[in-house]
Design a protein around this motif. Structure first.
Motif, PDB file in Angstrom:
ATOM      1  N   ASP A 245      89.737 -12.190  86.884  1.00  0.00           N
ATOM      2  CA  ASP A 245      89.473 -12.631  85.520  1.00  0.00           C
ATOM      3  C   ASP A 245      89.929 -14.080  85.323  1.00  0.00           C
ATOM      4  O   ASP A 245      90.980 -14.351  84.716  1.00  0.00           O
ATOM      5  N   VAL A 246      89.120 -14.994  85.826  1.00  0.00           N
ATOM      6  CA  VAL A 246      89.430 -16.424  85.721  1.00  0.00           C
ATOM      7  C   VAL A 246      89.437 -16.848  84.256  1.00  0.00           C
ATOM      8  O   VAL A 246      90.225 -17.694  83.838  1.00  0.00           O
ATOM      9  N   ASP A 247      88.551 -16.236  83.465  1.00  0.00           N
ATOM     10  CA  ASP A 247      88.474 -16.547  82.036  1.00  0.00           C
ATOM     11  C   ASP A 247      89.835 -16.343  81.377  1.00  0.00           C
ATOM     12  O   ASP A 247      90.355 -17.241  80.703  1.00  0.00           O
ATOM     13  N   ARG A 248      90.418 -15.150  81.583  1.00  0.00           N
ATOM     14  CA  ARG A 248      91.711 -14.871  80.936  1.00  0.00           C
ATOM     15  C   ARG A 248      92.792 -15.802  81.459  1.00  0.00           C
ATOM     16  O   ARG A 248      93.692 -16.198  80.734  1.00  0.00           O
ATOM     17  N   ALA A 249      92.687 -16.203  82.730  1.00  0.00           N
ATOM     18  CA  ALA A 249      93.747 -17.023  83.329  1.00  0.00           C
ATOM     19  C   ALA A 249      93.681 -18.487  82.915  1.00  0.00           C
ATOM     20  O   ALA A 249      94.712 -19.118  82.708  1.00  0.00           O
ATOM     21  N   LEU A 250      92.467 -19.022  82.769  1.00  0.00           N
ATOM     22  CA  LEU A 250      92.370 -20.486  82.613  1.00  0.00           C
ATOM     23  C   LEU A 250      91.702 -20.980  81.329  1.00  0.00           C
ATOM     24  O   LEU A 250      91.852 -22.155  80.977  1.00  0.00           O
ATOM     25  N   THR A 251      90.948 -20.148  80.627  1.00  0.00           N
ATOM     26  CA  THR A 251      90.235 -20.628  79.428  1.00  0.00           C
ATOM     27  C   THR A 251      91.216 -21.185  78.393  1.00  0.00           C
ATOM     28  O   THR A 251      92.263 -20.599  78.142  1.00  0.00           O
ATOM     29  N   GLY A 252      90.797 -22.329  77.836  1.00  0.00           N
ATOM     30  CA  GLY A 252      91.606 -22.950  76.793  1.00  0.00           C
ATOM     31  C   GLY A 252      92.583 -23.987  77.318  1.00  0.00           C
ATOM     32  O   GLY A 252      93.154 -24.748  76.537  1.00  0.00           O
TER      33      GLY A 252
ATOM     34  N   ARG B  97      86.419 -21.560  80.517  1.00  0.00           N
ATOM     35  CA  ARG B  97      85.911 -22.760  79.832  1.00  0.00           C
ATOM     36  C   ARG B  97      87.047 -23.501  79.147  1.00  0.00           C
ATOM     37  O   ARG B  97      88.130 -22.942  78.937  1.00  0.00           O
ATOM     38  N   SER B  98      86.736 -24.759  78.795  1.00  0.00           N
ATOM     39  CA  SER B  98      87.821 -25.640  78.331  1.00  0.00           C
ATOM     40  C   SER B  98      88.398 -25.225  76.991  1.00  0.00           C
ATOM     41  O   SER B  98      89.570 -25.475  76.716  1.00  0.00           O
ATOM     42  N   THR B  99      87.548 -24.621  76.119  1.00  0.00           N
ATOM     43  CA  THR B  99      88.072 -24.245  74.799  1.00  0.00           C
ATOM     44  C   THR B  99      88.003 -22.736  74.629  1.00  0.00           C
ATOM     45  O   THR B  99      87.030 -22.102  75.021  1.00  0.00           O
ATOM     46  N   GLY B 100      89.020 -22.201  74.007  1.00  0.00           N
ATOM     47  CA  GLY B 100      88.999 -20.779  73.697  1.00  0.00           C
ATOM     48  C   GLY B 100      88.341 -20.580  72.349  1.00  0.00           C
ATOM     49  O   GLY B 100      87.992 -21.542  71.666  1.00  0.00           O
TER      50      GLY B 100
END
Lengths: 467, 335
Positions: free
Chosen positions: B286-293, B232-235
């Motif tokens: 783990d797309v979250d860890r790679a791209l979030t924020g 997601r766009s914001t962490g």
């Protein structure tokens, strides 16, 4: 096909157009309305159309036999066949699983482990309503209160007439079949009145009932432990107005749609929370069910002809079955028992009239009656009886603060205002609309469609569809 | 009864139609999908030879030859990958296809509004010769809105109804008036609901059961499932970091989960995906860890820009490499 759906809007306009084209041809018009009614029902679940057809054909054939039969024993047997078939289907679909569980639970303490198998049939929409409708026909025929209907199309249309098919009002054969024989009556006044009635019902459903549910009632009842006493109380008030506006909104749409097609179906509500005692409440709430239960259950049980205790027992049994009619669950049984008990405790009508109380006493009585009904709604709404304790103790704890939005409180106030003002503003305002020129009226209805469409939060369908 | 009496109804319908025409004309001019003005102008403007949607190939990815027998990789997802705002040749599936080279065919098996139940249903119903070797699942927020409606529980219909999935309802939902009304009225009303700051244990259990059902469907059909966490766009979990349009978009679909609830639920359900992958012995990307924020990769909370699609394709390629190496012996090496 919900009444508040775009699908129904298109369907109903098509039916109205074809009905206008066939208006002077009785046979074609009845076939059209019958086909439309089956199409409407099959849009819910096409498989269960066979059930209505079965009920219709069996009761039609039994009706013909009853009309030509003078021997009392044979007449009784025919009635028993009708009761067994109709109540058997209702029992199988609606109550079998409940009673299978209850039997198992009752026998377990005796050391008998009887686990009856469950069925997984979906409950056919409106089965409780059309079953009671066809039963009223055979019972009235048995009592020789009505003549037999020999035209199958007319009889099938009486059973399945789409405006009131899935959630009432429950129409009696003596009221509806003569209209089908005589033919519909559509005047400008009746047609416009029907249209106004539909929008009145939609306003009640979409603006009051659904919003009250979406903005607060559903969330509070889902997790009562998370809310303050104030919220719990206001959610209960909200539910009282939600269920009234939901069900009476549906009835308004049904009555309005029937009126536009040229038929009268009975009123189902007369502002029930204005009642000063429980007997009066039941003369104002779900009138078609309460009069059905009175005529086909309470009076045959003996009514008020016997001793006082017998009358109380009859009332209690009638209301208990009335509760069970709503669904196979313990909370509906408790709700029925609560109303049965209150009705038994309410003095008879003559005694109430004699007292001729003043305005203040009347208001106090109305408030008391409303709050007694409210306790019933708590039993009715709660899904898990374990939550009943949580809800009541939370309500009595006296905790303040609120998670409900100001919009919810505003809506609650609006619902109360509309219900308790001496003359319904929605009715009064409606008559002014007929005086507007055609383009203005059309613009108003188009605007209403857009507004109601926008306000239709994705909520449940009409509450009474599940019964 | 006379047709004269129906005039007020026909007139009202005409007015509604006229209003719809006006708003559709405006919307179509701005490149939006409309009912009356020829379907999907965005789709048309992005038509790329060799890419779907095309007759017989509804997916927004490379159209294979009819006798193409290359091993297939499905990206089973929702609007994140279906994404009509990005030309088909530029979405993550097409870029992954390019990155993996000629030995593998990547199919963008995604649709706007699909949730995981839909992906599972499609997988179960697909013809055997069209099935992939690997199905990569990238799906979360559509399940969040679906489960939030029932308080986190999977529910079965109580009475025999089939409402909401008819031609008229689907057409209505495609009209521009409907889009305006849901944004202008429905979302505003929904934001006044009682909002929960998450869907709790029930929600996580409901989501986990959907994931396990997808895995079961894959195994039944001989497909290797791969799970992905959602970026997601914001962490973090501070709703104040959300842009106003990101916040409003949430209430367009569901009103009983707060902004904080959305962020918490996404994080919690990403943990569900990690746990299920570990328990089931599956590959997790783990797309979250790679791209979030990395806000520049997103056009809202969860949907990617073109650059974001490229970044996602790279993460997926890197994640899939060991699996492809094992099963294809080398496919997936950077090209």
């Amino acid at each position: 096909m919900n009444f508040n759906s775009f699908q129904f809007l298109i369907f109903f306009i098509c039916v109205l157009t074809l009905n206008a084209a066939l208006y002077r041809r009785a046979k074609g018009r009845n076939v059209l309305l019958l086909a439309s009614s089956y199409a409407f029902y099959m849009s819910w679940n096409w498989k269960y159309a066979g059930l209505i057809a079965l009920s219709t054909l069996v009761d039609y054939a039994l009706g013909l036999r009853l009309a030509g039969e003078d021997r009392q024993a044979r007449r009784r047997m025919l009635l028993v066949v009708s009761l067994t078939m109709n109540l058997g289907l209702l029992g199988l679909f609606k109550y079998y699983n409940f009673f299978a569980d209850a039997t198992g639970d009752l026998l377990r303490p005796l050391g008998l482990d009887l686990s009856l198998p469950h069925h997984s049939f979906l409950l056919p929409v409106g089965i409780s309503f059309y079953t009671f409708q066809t039963l009223s026909y055979t019972i009235d025929l048995y009592r020789r209160a009505i003549p037999c209907e020999r035209n199958l199309t007319r009889f099938a249309l009486f059973v399945s007439f789409f405006p009131q098919l899935v959630a009432g009002p429950i129409v009696r054969a003596k009221d509806f079949l003569p209209q089908l024989r005589r033919g519909p009556r559509v005047t400008d006044e009746r047609f416009n009145g029907g249209l106004r009635r539909i929008f009145r019902g939609l306003l009640k459903k979409v603006v009051i009932a659904d919003l009250l549910a979406s903005l607060g009632v559903d969330a509070v009842f889902a997790n009562p432990a998370d809310f303050s006493s104030l919220d719990l109380l206001c959610a209960l008030y909200g539910y009282a107005f939600q269920i009234y506006n939901d069900f009476s909104g549906y009835s308004d749409i049904a009555i309005g749609a029937a009126l536009m097609l040229g038929f009268d179906i009975p009123e189902n509500f007369k502002r029930p929370y204005m009642a000063a005692n429980m007997r009066e409440f039941w003369r104002r709430w779900h009138i078609s069910l309460s009069t059905w239960l009175r005529d086909y259950l309470y009076i045959p049980l003996g009514g008020s002809r016997g001793s006082r205790s017998r009358t109380h027992a009859n009332l209690f049994a009638t209301m208990l079955l009335g509760g069970l009619w709503h669904g196979a669950a313990l909370n509906f049984v408790l709700w029925g028992a609560w109303h049965g008990g209150l009705l038994a405790l309410t003095p008879r009508r003559k005694a109430v009239v004699k007292q001729n109380p003043g305005l203040r006493i009347t208001i106090l009585r109305r408030l008391l009656c409303f709050h007694l009904v409210l306790v019933g709604w708590l039993l009715f709404r709660i899904e898990d009886l374990a939550d009943l304790g949580v809800y009541t103790s939370g309500m009595l704890a006296g905790s303040g603060g609120s998670r409900l939005s100001p919009l919810y409180f505003g809506l609650l106030a609006l619902a109360a205002l509309l219900h308790f003002t001496p003359r319904d503003p929605l009715v009064r305002g409606g008559h002014l609309i007929d005086r507007l020129p055609l383009p203005a009226r059309a613009a108003l209805w188009a605007g209403m469609v857009l507004l109601l469409g926008g306000m239709s939060l994705e909520g449940p369908s009409f509450i009474y569809f599940q019964f | 009864m006379r047709f004269q009496q129906l005039k007020v109804i026909y007139f009202s319908l005409l007015l509604l139609l006229a209003a719809e025409c006006v708003v559709e004309l405006r919307a179509s001019g701005r490149g939006f999908d409309t009912v009356l003005f020829g379907g999907d102008p965005l789709e048309r403007s992005q038509a790329t030879p060799g890419y779907g949607p095309a007759p017989g190939w509804p997916y927004r990815s490379h159209v294979p030859d009819p006798d193409d027998r290359r091993p297939r990789v499905w990206l089973a997802s929702g609007s994140y990958l279906h994404d009509v705002h990005v030309p088909p040749a530029s979405n993550a599936a097409s870029r992954l296809n390019l990155a993996l080279g000629a030995e593998v065919l990547v199919v963008n098996y995604s649709g706007a509004g699909w949730d995981m139940t839909h992906n599972t249903l499609m997988l179960r119903g697909e013809q055997a010769d069209a099935l992939p070797g690997i199905a990569v699942l990238y799906q979360l927020t559509n399940d969040l809105t679906a489960l939030a409606r029932t308080g986190g529980q999977e529910t079965q219909r109580q009475s025999g109804t089939n409402n909401g999935d008819d031609f008229f309802s689907r057409t209505l939902e495609r009209t521009t008036s409907y889009a305006h009304l849901t944004t202008a009225i429905t979302a505003r009303l929904a934001s006044h609901s009682v909002q929960e700051d998450g869907l709790g244990v029930q929600g996580a259990t409901g989501y986990a059961s959907r994931v396990r059902d997808f895995i079961r469907a894959c195994r039944e059909r001989g497909v290797q499932p791969v799970l992905c966490t959602l970026a997601r766009s914001t962490g973090g979990q501070d709703p104040a970091t959300l842009r106003p349009e990101e916040r409003r978009n949430m209430f367009r679909y569901i009103g009983n989960v707060s902004a904080l609830g959305w962020l918490r639920t996404i994080d919690r359900w990403n943990d569900v995906l990690r746990r299920v992958a570990e328990e089931e012995g599956l590959l997790l990307i783990d797309v979250d860890r790679a791209l979030t924020g990395r806000r520049e990769l997103f056009r809202d909370l969860v949907h990617f820009t073109e650059e974001g699609h490229q970044a996602l394709a790279e993460v997926l390629r890197a994640g899939l490499q060991p699996l492809l190496k094992a099963s294809l012996g080398g496919a997936g090496e950077a090209k």
